[in-house]
Motif scaffolding. Sequence first.
Motif, PDB file in Angstrom:
ATOM      1  N   ALA A   1      35.058  30.681  46.659  1.00 53.07           N
ATOM      2  CA  ALA A   1      35.268  31.809  45.751  1.00 53.07           C
ATOM      3  C   ALA A   1      34.636  31.538  44.397  1.00 53.07           C
ATOM      4  N   GLU A   2      34.784  30.317  43.903  1.00 52.32           N
ATOM      5  CA  GLU A   2      34.207  29.964  42.610  1.00 52.32           C
ATOM      6  C   GLU A   2      32.681  29.981  42.679  1.00 52.32           C
TER       7      GLU A   2
ATOM      8  N   ARG B   1      31.558  33.515  42.448  1.00 47.68           N
ATOM      9  CA  ARG B   1      31.644  34.033  41.082  1.00 47.68           C
ATOM     10  C   ARG B   1      30.481  33.550  40.220  1.00 47.68           C
ATOM     11  N   MET B   2      29.932  32.393  40.573  1.00 49.73           N
ATOM     12  CA  MET B   2      28.798  31.861  39.810  1.00 49.73           C
ATOM     13  C   MET B   2      27.471  32.435  40.284  1.00 49.73           C
TER      14      MET B   2
END
Length: 297
Positions: free
Chosen positions: A74-75, A78-79
């Motif tokens: 997920a991170e 987001r990046m």
Amino acid sequence: MSARPDILCIGSVLWDVIGRAPVAMQAGHDRPGRIMRLPGGVALNIAVTLRRFDLTPALLTVVGDDPDGRDLLAECGRMGLVTEHVLVDGDLPTDRYMAIEGAGELVAAIADAHSLERAGARILSPLSDGRLGTSGAPYRGAIAIDGNLTQETLAEIAASPAFAEADLRLVPASPGKAERLRPLLGHPRATLYVNREEAALIAGVACASAEDGARALHAAGARRVVVTNGGGEAVKADAEGLWRATPRAVVARRITGAGDTFMAAHIAAELRGLGRQEALEAAAKAAADYVAEEDDA
């Protein structure tokens, strides 16, 4: 995120747990500082820096089907990184890395990339099953590969027609894994990014400087090499000659990820069409900027 990638990043994508103290440290010291958890791993660090240069990297790696793995994907999304080709394995835990830094110097680190090693060549499936390429129609773009892969997997890459047309960019990940890259040393489309110590280990000769390392690797059969020497001179060597760049002197506030930043900035500069000297200078500047920066955490 689903998008056409500009470059593939193959290797370690994990959680970094890093403790940083503002003062110098030695073994046994207990000092106040900051402890943070953030997405890391060599392949991910390279991808994040490439994203800052407006490139779209796709990750080929493995994470566990666990909270750590889901949070990590997920991170990454987001990046702005492409994660659809990441192998998710319910039988493997998500990998981790732990480091202690003092006054901008690495004191000690432990990399737990055992899940990546156990997954082996399974993470490469998108390059042969049609998602990113096949043996008959291989991927033709840039691919960054780190030495957290096993020597067996790296040897498979060296011989695989699925990688025969790619622009390969190789980095050991650490001196202890440098010799894993030997199967790819003579690959006609590979560029090797190493520090002076790693160059000596791969070439099997003493190297007193980055230039020594670059010459030794080139003599050993490497097509293109870029050798760094901490905050000192960086040297690139290929069939056309040698190029040098020295980063400006800075007060180091962090060190983990500096080499990955240098490599990614150099790749991005070359993909933008900069010449050899300009690309090397751009990478040296990016690395200096990185180590001088304070973390947000």
